[in-house]
Design a protein around this motif. Structure first.
Motif, PDB file in Angstrom:
ATOM      1  N   ALA A  23      -1.070  24.425  41.993  1.00 37.70           N
ATOM      2  CA  ALA A  23      -2.066  25.552  42.039  1.00 37.70           C
ATOM      3  C   ALA A  23      -3.397  25.223  42.520  1.00 37.70           C
ATOM      4  O   ALA A  23      -3.939  26.080  43.192  1.00 37.70           O
ATOM      5  N   ASN A  24      -3.997  24.046  42.197  1.00 32.68           N
ATOM      6  CA  ASN A  24      -5.319  23.851  42.817  1.00 32.68           C
ATOM      7  C   ASN A  24      -5.176  22.351  43.457  1.00 32.68           C
ATOM      8  O   ASN A  24      -5.125  21.361  42.852  1.00 32.68           O
ATOM      9  N   PRO A  25      -4.903  22.528  44.651  1.00 32.04           N
ATOM     10  CA  PRO A  25      -4.574  21.345  45.493  1.00 32.04           C
ATOM     11  C   PRO A  25      -5.869  20.340  45.722  1.00 32.04           C
ATOM     12  O   PRO A  25      -7.013  20.935  45.384  1.00 32.04           O
ATOM     13  N   ALA A  26      -5.753  18.994  45.788  1.00 36.72           N
ATOM     14  CA  ALA A  26      -6.835  18.026  45.660  1.00 36.72           C
ATOM     15  C   ALA A  26      -7.782  18.684  46.570  1.00 36.72           C
ATOM     16  O   ALA A  26      -7.438  19.053  48.140  1.00 36.72           O
ATOM     17  N   MET A  27      -9.087  18.380  46.524  1.00 38.19           N
ATOM     18  CA  MET A  27     -10.325  18.834  47.493  1.00 38.19           C
ATOM     19  C   MET A  27     -10.690  17.511  48.440  1.00 38.19           C
ATOM     20  O   MET A  27     -10.501  16.392  47.836  1.00 38.19           O
ATOM     21  N   ALA A  28     -10.933  17.757  49.500  1.00 38.86           N
ATOM     22  CA  ALA A  28     -11.269  16.634  50.489  1.00 38.86           C
ATOM     23  C   ALA A  28     -12.725  16.944  51.017  1.00 38.86           C
ATOM     24  O   ALA A  28     -13.112  18.158  51.018  1.00 38.86           O
ATOM     25  N   ASP A  29     -13.551  15.947  51.210  1.00 41.18           N
ATOM     26  CA  ASP A  29     -14.777  16.126  51.734  1.00 41.18           C
ATOM     27  C   ASP A  29     -15.179  14.789  52.587  1.00 41.18           C
ATOM     28  O   ASP A  29     -14.415  14.094  52.670  1.00 41.18           O
ATOM     29  N   THR A  30     -16.193  15.016  53.432  1.00 44.10           N
ATOM     30  CA  THR A  30     -16.517  13.783  54.178  1.00 44.10           C
ATOM     31  C   THR A  30     -17.849  13.205  53.942  1.00 44.10           C
ATOM     32  O   THR A  30     -18.494  13.734  53.315  1.00 44.10           O
ATOM     33  N   VAL A  31     -17.815  12.068  54.396  1.00 46.19           N
ATOM     34  CA  VAL A  31     -19.180  11.172  54.125  1.00 46.19           C
ATOM     35  C   VAL A  31     -19.710  10.874  55.610  1.00 46.19           C
ATOM     36  O   VAL A  31     -19.026  10.090  56.333  1.00 46.19           O
ATOM     37  N   ASN A  32     -20.958  11.426  55.858  1.00 40.13           N
ATOM     38  CA  ASN A  32     -21.399  11.358  57.338  1.00 40.13           C
ATOM     39  C   ASN A  32     -22.386   9.785  57.137  1.00 40.13           C
ATOM     40  O   ASN A  32     -23.163   9.896  56.375  1.00 40.13           O
TER      41      ASN A  32
END
Length: 166
Positions: A23-32
């Motif tokens: 129900a709460n898929p894994a979150m993704a983020d980027t590192v610039n």
């Protein structure tokens, strides 16, 4: 009975955990990322003995097409594409009242003196890309026509040598 209840509870707990993950898929983020490197291109000029003891004639004899090596140029850079070296003469050798025009030319380090016909009026530029370990060298020459008569006095001039990354 305890084992059956524990197994059912474990299955139910697993379903709840799996359901909440679904129900709460894994979150993704980027590192610039970023960074910079400063240009370290530089030139150092060392005047030769000829630079301060130019024969200007001017006492009844003349000499055309006088070519003199006036400086050794040492270049450094961290730029892999090389640099542009520029030599810009001032208005000429002057004693305050008289001026003797001259031209400049940049040549390879240790090269033979250039012919007077190789010089052109104004600044001279050289694209330098033969660096070894970030260093290279050039020679700086001037050419002038010394007149038969020239006002007495000490004559001085300045050549500005600059370097810019390509």
């Amino acid at each position: 009975m305890f084992a059956k209840t524990f197994r059912n509870t474990l299955i139910a707990s697993s379903l709840v955990v799996a359901g909440s993950v679904l129900a709460n898929p894994a979150m993704a983020d980027t590192v610039n990322l970023g960074g910079s490197v400063a240009d370290t291109s530089a030139v150092t000029s060392s005047a030769t003995g000829g630079a301060s003891s130019l024969s200007l004639y001017g006492v009844g004899s003349a000499q055309n097409n006088v070519v003199v090596k006036v400086a050794d140029l040492a270049l450094t850079t961290n730029n892999t594409t090389g640099v542009t070296l520029t030599a810009t003469p001032d208005a000429g050798l002057t004693n305050g009242t008289s001026t003797l025009a001259y031209q400049v030319l940049i040549v390879g380090n240790g090269a033979s003196a250039p012919a007077d016909t190789a010089f052109a009026a104004g600044a001279d530029t050289d694209n330098v890309n033969d660096f070894s370990g970030g260093a290279s060298a050039r020679d700086l020459y001037i050419e002038y026509d010394a007149p038969a008569l020239l006002d007495p006095g000490a004559y001085t001039g300045v050549i500005t040598v600059s370097v810019a990354a390509n």
